[in-house]
Scaffold this motif. Sequence first.
Motif, PDB file in Angstrom:
ATOM      1  N   SER A 125       5.019   4.026   2.107  1.00 16.36           N
ATOM      2  CA  SER A 125       4.511   2.730   1.666  1.00 16.36           C
ATOM      3  C   SER A 125       4.615   1.707   2.789  1.00 16.36           C
ATOM      4  N   TRP A 126       3.639   0.768   2.770  1.00 21.81           N
ATOM      5  CA  TRP A 126       3.608  -0.343   3.702  1.00 21.81           C
ATOM      6  C   TRP A 126       3.646  -1.651   2.909  1.00 21.81           C
ATOM      7  N   THR A 127       4.507  -2.588   3.320  1.00 17.99           N
ATOM      8  CA  THR A 127       4.584  -3.910   2.701  1.00 17.99           C
ATOM      9  C   THR A 127       4.297  -4.953   3.773  1.00 17.99           C
ATOM     10  N   VAL A 128       3.306  -5.834   3.478  1.00 25.66           N
ATOM     11  CA  VAL A 128       2.868  -6.808   4.479  1.00 25.66           C
ATOM     12  C   VAL A 128       2.653  -8.163   3.824  1.00 25.66           C
ATOM     13  N   VAL A 132       0.864  -1.171   0.000  1.00 25.14           N
ATOM     14  CA  VAL A 132       0.000   0.000   0.000  1.00 25.14           C
ATOM     15  C   VAL A 132       0.905   1.226   0.000  1.00 25.14           C
ATOM     16  N   ALA A 133       0.708   2.116  -0.963  1.00 26.87           N
ATOM     17  CA  ALA A 133       1.574   3.291  -1.107  1.00 26.87           C
ATOM     18  C   ALA A 133       0.720   4.533  -1.261  1.00 26.87           C
ATOM     19  N   VAL A 134       1.208   5.652  -0.726  1.00 30.13           N
ATOM     20  CA  VAL A 134       0.548   6.941  -0.877  1.00 30.13           C
ATOM     21  C   VAL A 134       1.616   7.968  -1.194  1.00 30.13           C
ATOM     22  N   ASP A 135       1.356   8.853  -2.157  1.00 28.62           N
ATOM     23  CA  ASP A 135       2.355   9.832  -2.584  1.00 28.62           C
ATOM     24  C   ASP A 135       2.300  11.077  -1.703  1.00 28.62           C
ATOM     25  N   ASP A 136       2.542  10.861  -0.435  1.00 29.63           N
ATOM     26  CA  ASP A 136       2.574  11.958   0.537  1.00 29.63           C
ATOM     27  C   ASP A 136       3.291  11.447   1.779  1.00 29.63           C
ATOM     28  N   SER A 137       3.728  12.364   2.618  1.00 28.39           N
ATOM     29  CA  SER A 137       4.354  12.007   3.885  1.00 28.39           C
ATOM     30  C   SER A 137       3.269  11.995   4.953  1.00 28.39           C
ATOM     31  N   SER A 142      -0.976   5.263   9.978  1.00 30.13           N
ATOM     32  CA  SER A 142      -2.229   5.620   9.308  1.00 30.13           C
ATOM     33  C   SER A 142      -2.921   4.428   8.670  1.00 30.13           C
ATOM     34  N   LEU A 143      -2.198   3.328   8.396  1.00 32.02           N
ATOM     35  CA  LEU A 143      -2.783   2.166   7.732  1.00 32.02           C
ATOM     36  C   LEU A 143      -3.364   1.210   8.759  1.00 32.02           C
ATOM     37  N   ASP A 144      -4.656   0.938   8.664  1.00 29.42           N
ATOM     38  CA  ASP A 144      -5.346  -0.006   9.554  1.00 29.42           C
ATOM     39  C   ASP A 144      -5.597  -1.296   8.795  1.00 29.42           C
ATOM     40  N   ALA A 200     -10.800  -1.884   0.536  1.00 31.55           N
ATOM     41  CA  ALA A 200     -10.160  -0.579   0.320  1.00 31.55           C
ATOM     42  C   ALA A 200      -9.647  -0.045   1.643  1.00 31.55           C
ATOM     43  N   PHE A 201      -8.489   0.625   1.601  1.00 38.41           N
ATOM     44  CA  PHE A 201      -7.888   1.209   2.801  1.00 38.41           C
ATOM     45  C   PHE A 201      -7.994   2.729   2.731  1.00 38.41           C
ATOM     46  N   GLN A 202      -8.446   3.324   3.827  1.00 39.87           N
ATOM     47  CA  GLN A 202      -8.554   4.774   3.927  1.00 39.87           C
ATOM     48  C   GLN A 202      -7.305   5.314   4.606  1.00 39.87           C
ATOM     49  N   ILE A 203      -6.566   6.200   3.911  1.00 36.62           N
ATOM     50  CA  ILE A 203      -5.358   6.827   4.468  1.00 36.62           C
ATOM     51  C   ILE A 203      -5.527   8.322   4.321  1.00 36.62           C
ATOM     52  N   GLY A 204      -5.898   8.961   5.403  1.00 33.45           N
ATOM     53  CA  GLY A 204      -6.177  10.390   5.344  1.00 33.45           C
ATOM     54  C   GLY A 204      -7.362  10.644   4.445  1.00 33.45           C
TER      55      GLY A 204
END
Length: 564
Positions: free
Chosen positions: A96-99, A53-58, A63-65, A113-117
Amino acid sequence: MNKLFFGKKVTTPLLYIALFFSALLSTQAMSAQAEATVSKNIVGVNEVFQLTVAVDDSVNTNSLDLAPLSPDFAYGRPSVSSGTSMINGVISRNTSWTVALAATKVGTLTIPAFQIGSSKTEPITITVLKSSKQTQAANANQSSISVEGINDKSTIYVGESINYRVRILIGEQMDQASLAPPYGDGLTATQVGQDAQNEVVQNGRRYIVITRNYQITADKPGNITLHGAKFSGSVIKGSRGFGSTLTMPVDKTAKNIELTIKAKPSNYKGLWLPTSDLQLNQVWQPSVNGKTTVDAKVGEPITRILTLRIKNIAQSNMPNISLTYPTSVRSYDEKPEYSEGNGYTTMTLKQVIIPRETGKIELPAVSINWWNTQQEKQQTTKVDGLTLNVTVDPNASSTITPPALTTPPVVTPPNNANVNNAHSNVAQHDYWQWATAVLALLWLITLGLLIKARKAQPVSNTEIVLQSGTTNVEQALKQAITKRETVQIQTYYHQWKQQQHEKLSANPELAQQLDNAVAEIMASTYSQDRQQWNDKRIMQLLDKAQQLKATASRTSSLSDLDPK
């Protein structure tokens, strides 16, 4: 003027700056995009695969549940990475999170779907099978490489063209990839433009997409099969590190397309131009502002620019615009310029016209007959000619003083102005005769020198063609390397290697180094992590091969002169 901002008094400029940065930060937050991908979307029960899971922001690493994954999936502790980079003055951030995941039951499961911010990922469908053998068979049926051919028309006329687009999806690490063009009996395929490359995510899997466009031209009537473009290469299976790997060949061909080619109508007259749209425009310089009659001067050039745009026609089938001008003008045609875009082939022709005599001169109109393939009827497109009222340029004629042929020898000199006016046409005519004679003499001298040089160095036509072809392929290969067009690199390299077979056979070490360099380029491009490759190494090897070729050529020439 002062205002309160966050409980503090600030001046107006500071307020504007604060508001600007506040708006900038909010815009960046709104534009952040989140994306979820998996290493596999067909797995067996309890088989471990990877979710990213990746997001183009800091953002906050917490934040990932992952709780919504239960109870369908077992998962481990995620590995988190974040970074900041600056490219061309633009700052970009990513987290990014790798699991590791494992499905707990058989069936069709969904990674939610994952909600990040303010960002949200798309859900991913996972097919879970009972055994690993079933999983391998399902993965074999669901190819990670596909080739699709798309055409814009299936019914055309002889001489007409269609646009054919090849779209290749690559989801595996590849080596030695190449694309063969489509083909068919009585069909000619020509590549249009450069390859386009981008990335897409389909059902959680990431693919490299390569798009190439062809122009297919029909040469004869009938029902003809267009065989699809063929993509070939080798898929690299196994570890990406230092472990063992397995290379498996792969060939994928786009579906065949049935085309109906209509013949030229028997009652058609003129040059055969089948198209759905033909546009003919002209521009005069200096501008005539829509007038049909303009004033002109002897010796003063007029430029005519004709632009012809035809849809769905090859450049080789474009007509030659040849106009017959009156002898009272001289005309010079520049070499036509061609361009292609949006399905149109455009030809631009520039002509320079110079009046030689005074009086009324009619410049001809231009008309083109063509066959409207949509309305299925013959049409004519025309642009008007131009009428010139040509007079003598007084500034130019004042410098010419012809002899007074009818004036007797008296003490009083003749009136120069009257003589000039009486004989201006004669002077202009003599001037062009002398200019023509001088140009013809220079042309004959140049022709004689060329013939003499050709006799001194006889070279067969076959040798010239071979040298030209070798140079063209080598230049095309180097241009493809400079532009980093990997599919073209592979194609041109094989052509160049065949031309240099004898030279490379004498130097197997250099040949192997070149093969390895091209293999590294293809492997780097088609791997999923896509590392940058260095173009300097292969350029140096090509230059080295060129030097060996030049040395061999000199040796061969010297051996021919040996009397033995």
